[in-house]
Design an enzyme around this catalytic site. Sequence first.
Site, PDB file in Angstrom:
ATOM      1  N   LEU A   8       0.687  -1.146   0.004  1.00  0.00           N
ATOM      2  CA  LEU A   8       0.031  -0.101  -0.101  1.00  0.00           C
ATOM      3  C   LEU A   8       0.825   1.389   0.079  1.00  0.00           C
ATOM      4  O   LEU A   8       0.327   2.240  -0.292  1.00  0.00           O
ATOM      5  CB  LEU A   8      -0.883   0.036   1.222  1.00  0.00           C
ATOM      6  CG  LEU A   8      -1.911  -1.132   1.537  1.00  0.00           C
ATOM      7  CD1 LEU A   8      -2.715  -1.138   2.662  1.00  0.00           C
ATOM      8  CD2 LEU A   8      -3.005  -0.677   0.231  1.00  0.00           C
TER       9      LEU A   8
ATOM     10  N   GLY B 172       6.145   3.480   4.894  1.00  0.00           N
ATOM     11  CA  GLY B 172       6.294   4.631   5.818  1.00  0.00           C
ATOM     12  C   GLY B 172       7.696   4.844   6.086  1.00  0.00           C
ATOM     13  O   GLY B 172       8.580   3.937   5.503  1.00  0.00           O
ATOM     14  N   GLY B 173       7.882   5.622   6.965  1.00  0.00           N
ATOM     15  CA  GLY B 173       9.066   6.032   7.619  1.00  0.00           C
ATOM     16  C   GLY B 173       9.793   4.735   8.176  1.00  0.00           C
ATOM     17  O   GLY B 173      11.054   4.602   8.371  1.00  0.00           O
TER      18      GLY B 173
ATOM     19  N   GLY C 141       8.937   1.215   7.581  1.00  0.00           N
ATOM     20  CA  GLY C 141       8.824  -0.030   7.077  1.00  0.00           C
ATOM     21  C   GLY C 141       7.519  -0.026   5.865  1.00  0.00           C
ATOM     22  O   GLY C 141       6.923   0.866   6.116  1.00  0.00           O
ATOM     23  N   PRO C 142       7.354  -0.883   5.198  1.00  0.00           N
ATOM     24  CA  PRO C 142       6.507  -0.824   4.106  1.00  0.00           C
ATOM     25  C   PRO C 142       5.347  -1.397   4.882  1.00  0.00           C
ATOM     26  O   PRO C 142       5.193  -2.219   5.612  1.00  0.00           O
ATOM     27  CB  PRO C 142       6.853  -1.964   3.120  1.00  0.00           C
ATOM     28  CG  PRO C 142       7.707  -2.914   3.769  1.00  0.00           C
ATOM     29  CD  PRO C 142       8.520  -2.094   4.946  1.00  0.00           C
ATOM     30  N   VAL C 143       4.026  -1.055   4.103  1.00  0.00           N
ATOM     31  CA  VAL C 143       2.778  -1.276   4.503  1.00  0.00           C
ATOM     32  C   VAL C 143       2.033  -2.355   3.611  1.00  0.00           C
ATOM     33  O   VAL C 143       2.420  -2.038   2.233  1.00  0.00           O
ATOM     34  CB  VAL C 143       1.673  -0.363   4.753  1.00  0.00           C
ATOM     35  CG1 VAL C 143       0.381  -0.578   5.557  1.00  0.00           C
ATOM     36  CG2 VAL C 143       2.592   0.906   6.049  1.00  0.00           C
TER      37      VAL C 143
ATOM     38  N   ASP D  61       4.780  13.351  13.516  1.00  0.00           N
ATOM     39  CA  ASP D  61       4.666  13.272  12.069  1.00  0.00           C
ATOM     40  C   ASP D  61       3.442  13.564  11.466  1.00  0.00           C
ATOM     41  O   ASP D  61       2.984  12.660  10.629  1.00  0.00           O
ATOM     42  CB  ASP D  61       5.284  12.083  11.560  1.00  0.00           C
ATOM     43  CG  ASP D  61       5.855  12.267   9.962  1.00  0.00           C
ATOM     44  OD1 ASP D  61       5.502  13.143   9.645  1.00  0.00           O
ATOM     45  OD2 ASP D  61       6.133  11.146   9.610  1.00  0.00           O
TER      46      ASP D  61
ATOM     47  N   LYS E 222       1.725  -3.624   8.682  1.00  0.00           N
ATOM     48  CA  LYS E 222       3.184  -2.772   8.872  1.00  0.00           C
ATOM     49  C   LYS E 222       4.263  -3.805   9.020  1.00  0.00           C
ATOM     50  O   LYS E 222       3.997  -4.497  10.208  1.00  0.00           O
ATOM     51  CB  LYS E 222       2.930  -1.706   9.849  1.00  0.00           C
ATOM     52  CG  LYS E 222       4.220  -0.823   9.761  1.00  0.00           C
ATOM     53  CD  LYS E 222       4.066   0.399  10.494  1.00  0.00           C
ATOM     54  CE  LYS E 222       3.786   1.685   9.258  1.00  0.00           C
ATOM     55  NZ  LYS E 222       3.767   2.773   9.937  1.00  0.00           N
TER      56      LYS E 222
END
Length: 733
Positions: A513, A516-517, A519-521, A632, A535
């Site tokens: 999807l 993010g900072g 790791g991948p989602v 963030d 996540k």
Amino acid sequence: MAMLTIFLLVSKLIFFFSKFAAATDTINQFESLEDNTTLVSNDGTFELGFFIPGSTSPNRYLGIWYKNIPIRTVVWVANRETPIKDNSSKLNITPEGSLVLLNQNKTVIWSANPTTKGVVVVAQLLDSGNLVLRDEKDTNPENYLWQSFDNPTDTFLPGMKLGWDLKKGLNTVLTAWKNWDDPSPGDFTDITLRTNYPEEVMWKGTTKYWRSGPWDGTKFSGNPSVPSNAIVNYTIVSNKDEFYATYSMTDKSIISRIVMNQSLYVRQRLTWNTDSQTWRVSSELPGDLCDHYNTCGAFGICVAGQAPVCKCLDGFKPKSPRNWNQMNWNQGCVHNQTWSCREKNKDGFTKFSNVKAPDTERSWVNASMTLGECRVKCWENCSCMAYANSNIRGEGSGCAIWIGDLLDIRLMPNAGQDLYIRLAVSETAQQSHDQKDNSNKKVVVIASTISSVIAMILIFIFIYWSYRNKNKEIITGIEAKSNESQQEDFELPLFDLVLIAQATDHFSDHKKLGEGGFGPVYKGTLPDGQEVAVKRLSQTSRQGLKEFKNEVMLCAELQHRNLVKVLGCCFQDDEKLLIYEYMSNKSLDVFLFDSSRSKLLDWPKRFCIINGIARGLLYLHQDSRLRIIHRDLKASNVLLDNEMNPKISDFGLARMCGGDQIEGETSRIVGTYGYMAPEYAFDGLFSIKSDVFSFGVLLLEIVSGKKNSRLFYPNDYNNLIGHVSNSYHSFFI
Ligand SMILES: *[C@@H]1O[C@H](CO)[C@@H](O)[C@H](O)[C@H]1NC(C)=O
Ligand SMILES: *[C@@H]1O[C@H](CO)[C@@H](O)[C@H](O)[C@H]1NC(C)=O
Ligand SMILES: *[C@@H]1O[C@H](CO)[C@@H](O)[C@H](O)[C@H]1NC(C)=O
Ligand SMILES: *[C@@H]1O[C@H](CO)[C@@H](O)[C@H](O)[C@H]1NC(C)=O
Ligand SMILES: *[C@@H]1O[C@H](CO)[C@@H](O)[C@H](O)[C@H]1NC(C)=O
Ligand SMILES: *[C@@H]1O[C@H](CO)[C@@H](O)[C@H](O)[C@H]1NC(C)=O
Ligand SMILES: *[C@@H]1O[C@H](CO)[C@@H](O)[C@H](O)[C@H]1NC(C)=O
Ligand SMILES: *[C@@H]1O[C@H](CO)[C@@H](O)[C@H](O)[C@H]1NC(C)=O
């Protein structure tokens, strides 16, 4: 015969010469208006001729515009549905006295056919902007054979009558242009309902969009009366044959008009500003969230300036408390107590003051009944839910009753009228007392959603600066309390790695999807069909399993409807996974910064989103057992569920669970440039105040639809914050 020919010839000659002498506001049966000429009203205010709308259209239309305004402003269009393709058409008056627009082949493109005939018919453009067909010798407005003011397009000009006339069989409607390039009728209309309890209604297609509230003899129930010192003299004329609104300018040198704007779905009053040579918006309808039709559903009441704006009428409760609490009000309210109709002492009426009377679609009126008779009339009919005086002038007179659900009620402080609503008896006794308190309450009505948003921005700027200047107190990301939490046993489901791997096709790229900072989602589908977001935290994390578990448990405790819910986690074979609820509408930035999707976000929705984010943030900062600084907050971290409710994601979790950030709080700045408070970006100092800063930036982005980080205002070389700041200063100084 010869006499007639000579007569025609002579009159044609006379007109030929007189054309150059003076009267260019009139054509007669022997003349025609060609594409290269125009009619100009006697005082030079208005001009009638052929024009090409917008910039890309190849079509030509016959219309009326202001002669002296450099921005071509068309106030009336004849052939709005039948455009002309070339310059060969002509406007003529037929021997029968009709005004016709003919093309090259003498085919009728458009016509105005008066029902009565004149002897010698002329068409004249008046100083008011009204194009009239009249008998040459008869200038009495009552005897006009036809007039453009009876057939308006999208503009309501001074002197025009907007409403109905039973004698003439007229009911004037304003219909917006389809778009800037196309004057054909759009789906945004304004019409005065032809009933004996008239009100004005705006429609968006076939759904009601706004209503004025019924005419109560002195004003529209939902429209506060116009102050007498206004530059606009607004009048309603109501008698048994006609009902219309009209206005004039008290200062004739001010040029002002009311227009239906299809792209914004608002009816605007625009006033020409001679200094800036622009049209300025003087007022707009609908003006606020409560003005929008039926915002609060059946038996709800909208109170502008209150948060949330909707509440149930006293004696009623939300039909679906769950939806109601999520500010999804359209299901409305139901009676709090069961009541049985007409059984002795089981039902009665309670007076509600200062309200805009409900939708009159299912109402019934008798102008000669008294309020007492009205009460009986309503009480006898079990579907009757409310009654009121149909005319509040003086002591009040007449009877209006409402059948079925009461829709679109709003509180009108110092305006509105009294409404008697049917309730169970035990409630009526207690409620009349409550209502008294209510009517005394000073309710601040914020003029519009927009102004409340602006107020929020100003408040935010104020709070932020006063905070920042006072002291640079620093609070660390998560304040204690973790000790007591450790002892408690939170049930956060542990997922099996194999299951998650299957659900995400072994973390394959097509399930990704985003990144993010930390790791991948991935998107995953569990065996039971539930969709989740997974996540996968960076494998380089140096954090121990025990701390990780502990912190995940802490985060799982954070539950709020404006935070993304953690469904579970998984730690196996060096993998650290967090499983969240899946948000079908992705994130806010997907909508906000996309020209087509952003249209789905209307003001009420944007307002709800802002509200939701604020609630989520307040919960993180204040109301949860932990104190979390997000660090963030940005549009892509605000996810939207299928009802467009905002949910903050990546709260605290990321920082805590990311591991590699935990040690050096100031050594590495997490966050996104453009959203970071200056003291955080430059000095690494972070606090809840830096979150408030990010929230402010997000607020500006939601209101303006523009990304802060991009240069959108090349003229002053600024980003969004700089631009707003400049505008703010030039506005107030
Ligand atoms: C129509 O356009 C043509 C070509 O531009 C021009 O020669 C002609 O005079 C125009 N006719 C009118 C009525 O404006
Ligand atoms: C308009 O065009 C017609 C025919 O094209 C021509 O006869 C007439 O002189 C033109 N009028 C003006 C004012 O240019
Ligand atoms: C006029 O008629 C001619 C021939 O019948 C046709 O080619 C032309 O398209 C027509 N023009 C208009 C404007 O309808
Ligand atoms: C407002 O208009 C009405 C009729 O339209 C007129 O009778 C009245 O005198 C006007 N009032 C002012 C202040 O111009
Ligand atoms: C509606 O209003 C906006 C802003 O004032 C303007 O840019 C737009 O052209 C208007 N649309 C129409 C169809 O008048
Ligand atoms: C509904 O009625 C009950 C008692 O009958 C009362 O306690 C409660 O406060 C009422 N709720 C509302 C929303 O009026
Ligand atoms: C209206 O009320 C008056 C007085 O009660 C009554 O005489 C009359 O018949 C009523 N009209 C209608 C249409 O019900
Ligand atoms: C109640 O009044 C409405 C409107 O006048 C009418 O249609 C309906 O039949 C009445 N119902 C009863 C039970 O009298």
